[in-house]
Write a protein that holds these residues in place. Structure first.
Motif, short mmCIF file in Angstrom:
data_model
loop_
_atom_site.label_atom_id
_atom_site.label_comp_id
_atom_site.label_asym_id
_atom_site.label_seq_id
_atom_site.Cartn_x
_atom_site.Cartn_y
_atom_site.Cartn_z
N LEU A 265 0.82 -1.20 0.00
CA LEU A 265 0.00 0.00 0.00
C LEU A 265 0.86 1.26 0.00
N SER A 266 0.34 2.28 -0.68
CA SER A 266 1.04 3.57 -0.69
C SER A 266 0.02 4.67 -0.94
N GLY A 267 0.43 5.89 -0.69
CA GLY A 267 -0.39 7.05 -1.02
C GLY A 267 -1.60 7.23 -0.13
N GLU A 268 -2.72 7.60 -0.76
CA GLU A 268 -3.94 7.96 -0.06
C GLU A 268 -4.89 6.77 0.00
N ILE A 269 -5.39 6.48 1.20
CA ILE A 269 -6.31 5.37 1.43
C ILE A 269 -7.62 5.94 1.98
N PHE B 193 1.00 0.70 8.05
CA PHE B 193 1.68 1.36 6.93
C PHE B 193 1.85 2.84 7.27
N GLU C 263 3.62 5.05 6.04
CA GLU C 263 3.86 5.97 4.93
C GLU C 263 2.59 6.37 4.20
N VAL C 264 1.46 5.74 4.50
CA VAL C 264 0.21 6.09 3.82
C VAL C 264 -0.54 7.16 4.62
N ASN C 265 -1.52 7.76 3.98
CA ASN C 265 -2.42 8.68 4.67
C ASN C 265 -3.83 8.14 4.54
N ASN D 53 -1.34 9.48 11.02
CA ASN D 53 -1.54 9.48 9.56
C ASN D 53 -2.97 9.09 9.19
N GLN E 249 -5.51 5.94 -3.88
CA GLN E 249 -4.91 4.74 -4.47
C GLN E 249 -5.71 3.49 -4.08
N THR E 250 -6.30 3.53 -2.89
CA THR E 250 -7.03 2.38 -2.37
C THR E 250 -8.28 2.86 -1.63
#
Length: 199
Positions: free
Chosen positions: A57-61, A79, A81-83, A108, A126-127
């Protein structure tokens, strides 16, 4: 007594703390009367987490219909590093999610009250994860599933979970009509976990 997708300000509060150990983390999740799965973490959410947290997972959730935050906050804790953005129509659920963000020292994630994606109209994710409010009926939760398409980045993924006996196969077909794809990725205690990718 109202349903967990309603706002009933007359409900007496009986807040309780649930301990949730998952993979490498342990969360304290406060629950209360008037929210979904108030006594324990539901198996549908665990099945969905098993799939989602196995991804890079990365980025915006986005956690849609977050309840007291099980999905989104577990992801945020695992995670760093995600928001993670979370919303729910139930005001008490969102209050609990905010309390759970503080109780678990999560920096986060943020939660707010909303019933539709209009609250995040200028964002793309992203998710998107959804454990839909089945008791609210298809009129309510089908739009949450299919409108996710408009709030995903290209290549972004919607993950959702539905018990087979509650209409998983018809929900899959409905999502597939809009996304052009929808795949069963895991069965968990009678729950079906699906993914649909924006292509």
């Amino acid at each position: 007594m109202g349903q967990y997708f309603d706002n009933d300000t007359q409900l007496k509060s009986e807040r309780r703390a649930l301990k949730f150990a998952y993979k490498s983390i342990e969360l304290t999740l406060y629950s209360d009367v008037g929210v979904f799965s108030k006594n324990e973490i539901d198996e549908g959410s665990i099945g969905l987490l098993n799939v989602v947290t196995s991804q890079a997972l990365s980025g915006e959730i986005l956690d849609v219909g977050c309840g007291y935050g099980t999905l989104g906050l577990t992801i945020a804790k695992l995670f760093k590093e995600v928001n993670v953005t979370l919303f729910d129509v139930n005001e008490r659920a969102v209050e609990l999610t905010k309390a759970n963000i503080n109780a678990n020292h999560i920096d986060n994630a943020n939660a707010f009250v909303a019933s539709t994606y209009q609250a995040v109209a200028n964002h793309r994710f992203q998710t998107i994860v959804i454990n839909p409010p089945i008791r609210a009926g298809k009129r309510v939760y089908y739009p949450l599933l299919v409108e996710a398409l408009n709030y995903l980045t290209d290549g972004g993924t919607l993950y959702f979970v539905i018990r087979k006996s509650h209409g998983a196969l018809s929900a899959k077909a409905h999502v597939e009509q809009h996304f052009g794809n929808c795949d069963l990725v895991q069965k968990h205690h009678g729950f079906y976990v699906y993914q649909a990718i924006k292509r």
